[in-house]
Scaffold this active site. Structure first.
Site, PDB file in Angstrom:
ATOM      1  N   SER A   1       0.824  -1.200   0.000  1.00 18.72           N
ATOM      2  CA  SER A   1       0.000   0.000   0.000  1.00 18.72           C
ATOM      3  C   SER A   1       0.863   1.257   0.000  1.00 18.72           C
ATOM      4  O   SER A   1       1.973   1.261   0.558  1.00 18.72           O
ATOM      5  CB  SER A   1      -0.856  -0.019   1.274  1.00 18.72           C
ATOM      6  OG  SER A   1      -1.470   1.216   1.489  1.00 18.72           O
TER       7      SER A   1
ATOM      8  N   LYS B   1       1.630  -3.681   6.961  1.00 15.01           N
ATOM      9  CA  LYS B   1       2.052  -3.783   5.549  1.00 15.01           C
ATOM     10  C   LYS B   1       3.578  -3.663   5.449  1.00 15.01           C
ATOM     11  O   LYS B   1       4.219  -4.398   4.709  1.00 15.01           O
ATOM     12  CB  LYS B   1       1.382  -2.688   4.707  1.00 15.01           C
ATOM     13  CG  LYS B   1      -0.094  -2.912   4.480  1.00 15.01           C
ATOM     14  CD  LYS B   1      -0.351  -3.998   3.441  1.00 15.01           C
ATOM     15  CE  LYS B   1      -1.713  -4.630   3.613  1.00 15.01           C
ATOM     16  NZ  LYS B   1      -1.976  -5.784   2.777  1.00 15.01           N
TER      17      LYS B   1
ATOM     18  N   TYR C   1      -2.212  -0.490  10.948  1.00 15.76           N
ATOM     19  CA  TYR C   1      -2.461  -1.125   9.649  1.00 15.76           C
ATOM     20  C   TYR C   1      -1.252  -0.938   8.731  1.00 15.76           C
ATOM     21  O   TYR C   1      -0.742  -1.898   8.138  1.00 15.76           O
ATOM     22  CB  TYR C   1      -3.732  -0.544   8.991  1.00 15.76           C
ATOM     23  CG  TYR C   1      -3.804  -0.892   7.515  1.00 15.76           C
ATOM     24  CD1 TYR C   1      -4.087  -2.195   7.100  1.00 15.76           C
ATOM     25  CD2 TYR C   1      -3.536   0.068   6.530  1.00 15.76           C
ATOM     26  CE1 TYR C   1      -4.113  -2.525   5.751  1.00 15.76           C
ATOM     27  CE2 TYR C   1      -3.552  -0.256   5.183  1.00 15.76           C
ATOM     28  CZ  TYR C   1      -3.847  -1.560   4.801  1.00 15.76           C
ATOM     29  OH  TYR C   1      -3.853  -1.881   3.468  1.00 15.76           O
TER      30      TYR C   1
HETATM   31  P1  NAD Z   1     -11.097  -6.745   1.141  1.00 12.49           P
HETATM   32  O1  NAD Z   1     -11.377  -6.655   2.588  1.00 12.49           O
HETATM   33  O2  NAD Z   1     -12.234  -6.636   0.189  1.00 12.49           O
HETATM   34  O3  NAD Z   1     -10.297  -8.108   0.818  1.00 12.49           O
HETATM   35  C1  NAD Z   1      -9.469  -8.750   1.766  1.00 12.49           C
HETATM   36  C2  NAD Z   1      -9.990 -10.174   1.890  1.00 12.49           C
HETATM   37  O4  NAD Z   1      -9.180 -10.895   2.812  1.00 12.49           O
HETATM   38  C3  NAD Z   1     -11.424 -10.224   2.421  1.00 12.49           C
HETATM   39  O5  NAD Z   1     -12.197 -11.013   1.543  1.00 12.49           O
HETATM   40  C4  NAD Z   1     -11.296 -10.886   3.797  1.00 12.49           C
HETATM   41  O6  NAD Z   1     -12.427 -11.672   4.111  1.00 12.49           O
HETATM   42  C5  NAD Z   1     -10.020 -11.698   3.622  1.00 12.49           C
HETATM   43  N1  NAD Z   1      -9.277 -11.972   4.855  1.00 12.49           N
HETATM   44  C6  NAD Z   1      -8.889 -11.093   5.815  1.00 12.49           C
HETATM   45  N2  NAD Z   1      -8.209 -11.733   6.771  1.00 12.49           N
HETATM   46  C7  NAD Z   1      -8.146 -13.047   6.428  1.00 12.49           C
HETATM   47  C8  NAD Z   1      -7.585 -14.203   7.014  1.00 12.49           C
HETATM   48  N3  NAD Z   1      -6.963 -14.164   8.202  1.00 12.49           N
HETATM   49  N4  NAD Z   1      -7.724 -15.386   6.390  1.00 12.49           N
HETATM   50  C9  NAD Z   1      -8.378 -15.467   5.200  1.00 12.49           C
HETATM   51  N5  NAD Z   1      -8.944 -14.398   4.595  1.00 12.49           N
HETATM   52  C10 NAD Z   1      -8.824 -13.201   5.197  1.00 12.49           C
HETATM   53  O7  NAD Z   1      -9.989  -5.648   0.801  1.00 12.49           O
HETATM   54  P2  NAD Z   1      -9.401  -5.197  -0.607  1.00 12.49           P
HETATM   55  O8  NAD Z   1      -9.713  -3.757  -0.761  1.00 12.49           O
HETATM   56  O9  NAD Z   1      -9.748  -6.156  -1.656  1.00 12.49           O
HETATM   57  O10 NAD Z   1      -7.850  -5.287  -0.252  1.00 12.49           O
HETATM   58  C11 NAD Z   1      -7.068  -6.398  -0.631  1.00 12.49           C
HETATM   59  C12 NAD Z   1      -5.651  -6.174  -0.150  1.00 12.49           C
HETATM   60  O11 NAD Z   1      -5.147  -4.960  -0.705  1.00 12.49           O
HETATM   61  C13 NAD Z   1      -5.515  -6.037   1.358  1.00 12.49           C
HETATM   62  O12 NAD Z   1      -4.318  -6.677   1.736  1.00 12.49           O
HETATM   63  C14 NAD Z   1      -5.388  -4.551   1.575  1.00 12.49           C
HETATM   64  O13 NAD Z   1      -4.653  -4.245   2.723  1.00 12.49           O
HETATM   65  C15 NAD Z   1      -4.630  -4.129   0.326  1.00 12.49           C
HETATM   66  N6  NAD Z   1      -4.846  -2.720  -0.054  1.00 12.49           N
HETATM   67  C16 NAD Z   1      -6.113  -2.267  -0.225  1.00 12.49           C
HETATM   68  C17 NAD Z   1      -6.311  -0.938  -0.580  1.00 12.49           C
HETATM   69  C18 NAD Z   1      -7.699  -0.373  -0.738  1.00 12.49           C
HETATM   70  O14 NAD Z   1      -7.863   0.839  -0.632  1.00 12.49           O
HETATM   71  N7  NAD Z   1      -8.720  -1.186  -1.000  1.00 12.49           N
HETATM   72  C19 NAD Z   1      -5.205  -0.087  -0.770  1.00 12.49           C
HETATM   73  C20 NAD Z   1      -3.927  -0.608  -0.592  1.00 12.49           C
HETATM   74  C21 NAD Z   1      -3.757  -1.941  -0.229  1.00 12.49           C
HETATM   75  C1  WQD Z   2      -9.006   9.903   0.290  1.00 13.73           C
HETATM   76  C2  WQD Z   2      -9.195  11.402   0.490  1.00 13.73           C
HETATM   77  C3  WQD Z   2      -9.422  12.031   2.798  1.00 13.73           C
HETATM   78  C4  WQD Z   2     -13.203   9.938   3.435  1.00 13.73           C
HETATM   79  C5  WQD Z   2      -6.503   4.998   2.601  1.00 13.73           C
HETATM   80  C6  WQD Z   2      -5.546   4.259   3.491  1.00 13.73           C
HETATM   81  C7  WQD Z   2      -4.462   3.664   2.668  1.00 13.73           C
HETATM   82  C8  WQD Z   2      -5.021   2.810   1.520  1.00 13.73           C
HETATM   83  C9  WQD Z   2      -6.051   3.551   0.731  1.00 13.73           C
HETATM   84  C10 WQD Z   2      -5.117   0.521   2.202  1.00 13.73           C
HETATM   85  C11 WQD Z   2      -8.410  11.972   1.668  1.00 13.73           C
HETATM   86  C12 WQD Z   2     -10.702  12.311   2.041  1.00 13.73           C
HETATM   87  C13 WQD Z   2     -12.047  10.458   2.911  1.00 13.73           C
HETATM   88  C14 WQD Z   2     -14.267  10.812   3.766  1.00 13.73           C
HETATM   89  C15 WQD Z   2     -12.944  12.655   2.976  1.00 13.73           C
HETATM   90  N1  WQD Z   2      -5.688   1.629   2.001  1.00 13.73           N
HETATM   91  N2  WQD Z   2     -11.920  11.786   2.668  1.00 13.73           N
HETATM   92  N3  WQD Z   2     -14.095  12.142   3.502  1.00 13.73           N
HETATM   93  O1  WQD Z   2      -6.557   8.109   3.139  1.00 13.73           O
HETATM   94  O2  WQD Z   2      -5.671   8.212   0.768  1.00 13.73           O
HETATM   95  O3  WQD Z   2      -5.827   6.051   1.932  1.00 13.73           O
HETATM   96  O4  WQD Z   2      -7.029   4.078   1.621  1.00 13.73           O
HETATM   97  O5  WQD Z   2      -3.957   0.252   2.138  1.00 13.73           O
HETATM   98  O6  WQD Z   2      -3.721   2.904   3.541  1.00 13.73           O
HETATM   99  O7  WQD Z   2      -4.991   5.174   4.423  1.00 13.73           O
HETATM  100  O8  WQD Z   2      -7.903   7.151   1.201  1.00 13.73           O
HETATM  101  O9  WQD Z   2     -10.272   7.129   0.593  1.00 13.73           O
HETATM  102  O10 WQD Z   2      -9.653   7.298   3.033  1.00 13.73           O
HETATM  103  O11 WQD Z   2      -9.214   9.249   1.529  1.00 13.73           O
HETATM  104  O12 WQD Z   2     -12.834  13.853   2.757  1.00 13.73           O
HETATM  105  O13 WQD Z   2     -15.319  10.398   4.260  1.00 13.73           O
HETATM  106  O14 WQD Z   2     -10.576  11.646   0.811  1.00 13.73           O
HETATM  107  O15 WQD Z   2      -9.161  13.033   3.745  1.00 13.73           O
HETATM  108  O16 WQD Z   2      -7.996  13.267   1.315  1.00 13.73           O
HETATM  109  P1  WQD Z   2      -6.442   7.497   1.826  1.00 13.73           P
HETATM  110  P2  WQD Z   2      -9.340   7.637   1.624  1.00 13.73           P
END
Ligand code: NAD
Ligand code: WQD
Length: 346
Positions: free
Chosen positions: A131, A160, A156
């Site tokens: 991330s 990562k 969190y």
């Molecule tokens: P998501 O929650 O939809 O998917 C994660 C999946 O992992 C879920 O289906 C959950 O049930 C499963 N899971 C969690 N813990 C588990 C465990 N112990 N055993 C088996 N399954 C488990 O989230 P997503 O948005 O699809 O994210 C996928 C990955 O990408 C995550 O690792 C997340 O940290 C990373 N990520 C997401 C974002 C984002 O904004 N969505 C951004 C950066 C990184």
């Molecule tokens: C985006 C922008 C907020 C919600 C997060 C995690 C990061 C990654 C992606 C997993 C920012 C603003 C948000 C709201 C708002 N996830 N905002 N009102 O913070 O860039 O990243 O998700 O790895 O780890 O930190 O994404 O979508 O939360 O925010 O104004 O209700 O929207 O301040 O500027 P962010 P976000």
């Protein structure tokens, strides 16, 4: 890695990014087995991925928690696994501050168990969901390149960072490992069919699922966190990436693993273009055809004004370039949200 007879194990495969990635892998000819404990997802996402793909039949699925190493081992015994894409994790920043031990146990122990079983079965190819949050929150680091300083400000993010570090140590400890860390920026959008998308189980923390739930009338108004940043309109700027582009990024990473022995490597997945909160709300209003109410609220602790990536390394080395722009992200998100206001429960 080729698409021959071996399986790709997708942990967290029923989740938002996992299910879209599985669809792309199936269409590219990969055989996939998914594991997920369904703590934040539904089995239905995999039914849809199979149905929307070019491939007959279901996605093999095992409801397993990565804490349960015996059950994980059985999956490795049953399938000839060539490589792993590791999505399974808890991902809410706020919840991780309240329940750090839950996050460390789930994300770190799950990864340790997975790596243990990979070592046991001689599987040495892994693509990991990292991330943008691992980068040090320093306004000078703009745009973010893979070699910028790291530093996390919440549990969190630290999980990562630790998981990247653990994978690196394993790669360094044994010959033959190939590991690609993909640092996602801000994933949004949905499959263009409108039949697959993000299905938050609680009130969303991230901007775009929140905005789309306001657009459909499930939430009253968007709270814009801060309008005094040094940005185009004072609101936070982020690098949004369509989930289908993100899924293609995983395919590119798998191909890279097969091309050469890459050892440990890191790639940003983003577009390199930033949009403000107000620009995102306006784009979503256009997609849904009506105004989306919002109010300005105070800054969210820990937020930066601008977080945008430099995508040049993934362009040059993975051949990865985003294809979908802001309009498509919002149109596809709205199609999913309006088709299924209650997600996969509808
Ligand atoms: P998501 O929650 O939809 O998917 C994660 C999946 O992992 C879920 O289906 C959950 O049930 C499963 N899971 C969690 N813990 C588990 C465990 N112990 N055993 C088996 N399954 C488990 O989230 P997503 O948005 O699809 O994210 C996928 C990955 O990408 C995550 O690792 C997340 O940290 C990373 N990520 C997401 C974002 C984002 O904004 N969505 C951004 C950066 C990184
Ligand atoms: C985006 C922008 C907020 C919600 C997060 C995690 C990061 C990654 C992606 C997993 C920012 C603003 C948000 C709201 C708002 N996830 N905002 N009102 O913070 O860039 O990243 O998700 O790895 O780890 O930190 O994404 O979508 O939360 O925010 O104004 O209700 O929207 O301040 O500027 P962010 P976000």
């Amino acid at each position: 890695m080729t698409s021959a007879d071996n399986y790709i194990l997708v942990t967290g495969g029923a989740g938002y990014i996992g299910s879209h990635t599985i669809l792309v892998l199936l269409n590219a000819g990969y055989k996939v087995v998914a594991v997920d404990n369904l703590s934040n997802s539904s089995r239905e996402s995999l039914n849809r991925a199979a149905r929307l793909s070019n491939v007959e039949g279901e996605v093999p699925f095992h409801q397993i928690d990565l804490q349960d190493v015996q059950s994980l081992r059985k999956v490795f015994q049953k399938y000839s696994i060539k490589g792993v894409i590791h999505f399974a994790a808890l991902k809410s920043v706020g919840e991780s501050v309240e329940k750090p031990l839950l996050y460390y146990r789930n994300n770190i122990t799950g990864t340790l168990n997975l790596l243990d079983v990979m070592v046991e079965f001689g599987v040495k190819d892994i693509v990991f969901s990292s991330s943008a949050t691992v980068y040090k929150a320093d306004p000078k680091n703009r745009p973010l390149k893979e070699d910028c300083d790291l530093g996390c400000i919440n549990p969190y993010g630290r999980t990562k960072y630790f998981m990247e570090s653990i994978i690196k140590d394993v790669v360094d400890s044994q010959e033959g490992w190939n590991a690609i860390m993909l640092r996602y920026f801000n994933p949004t959008g949905a499959h263009p069919s409108g039949d697959m998308g993000e299905d938050p189980q609680e009130i969303p923390n991230n901007l775009m699922p929140y905005v789309s739930q306001v657009a459909i009338g499930k939430l009253e108004k968007v709270h814009v966190f801060g309008n005094d940043y040094d940005t185009i309109d004072g609101t936070g700027v982020r690098d949004y990436i369509h989930v289908m582009d993100l899924a293609e990024g995983h395919l590119a990473a798998l191909k890279k693993l097969g091309e050469k022995k890459c050892g440990f490597d890191v790639y940003n997945l983003g577009s390199g273009t930033g949009y403000s909160v107000l620009e995102m709300i306006r784009a979503m209003s256009k997609a849904c055809g009506h105004d989306i109410p919002y109010i300005f609220d105070k800054r969210r602790p820990g937020d930066l004004g601008t977080v945008v990536c430099d995508p040049s390394k993934s362009e040059a080395e993975l051949g990865f370039k985003v294809k979908h722009g802001l309009e498509e992200m919002c149109a596809d998100l709205w199609r999913w949200q309006s088709n299924y206001p209650n997600g996969y429960n509808d």
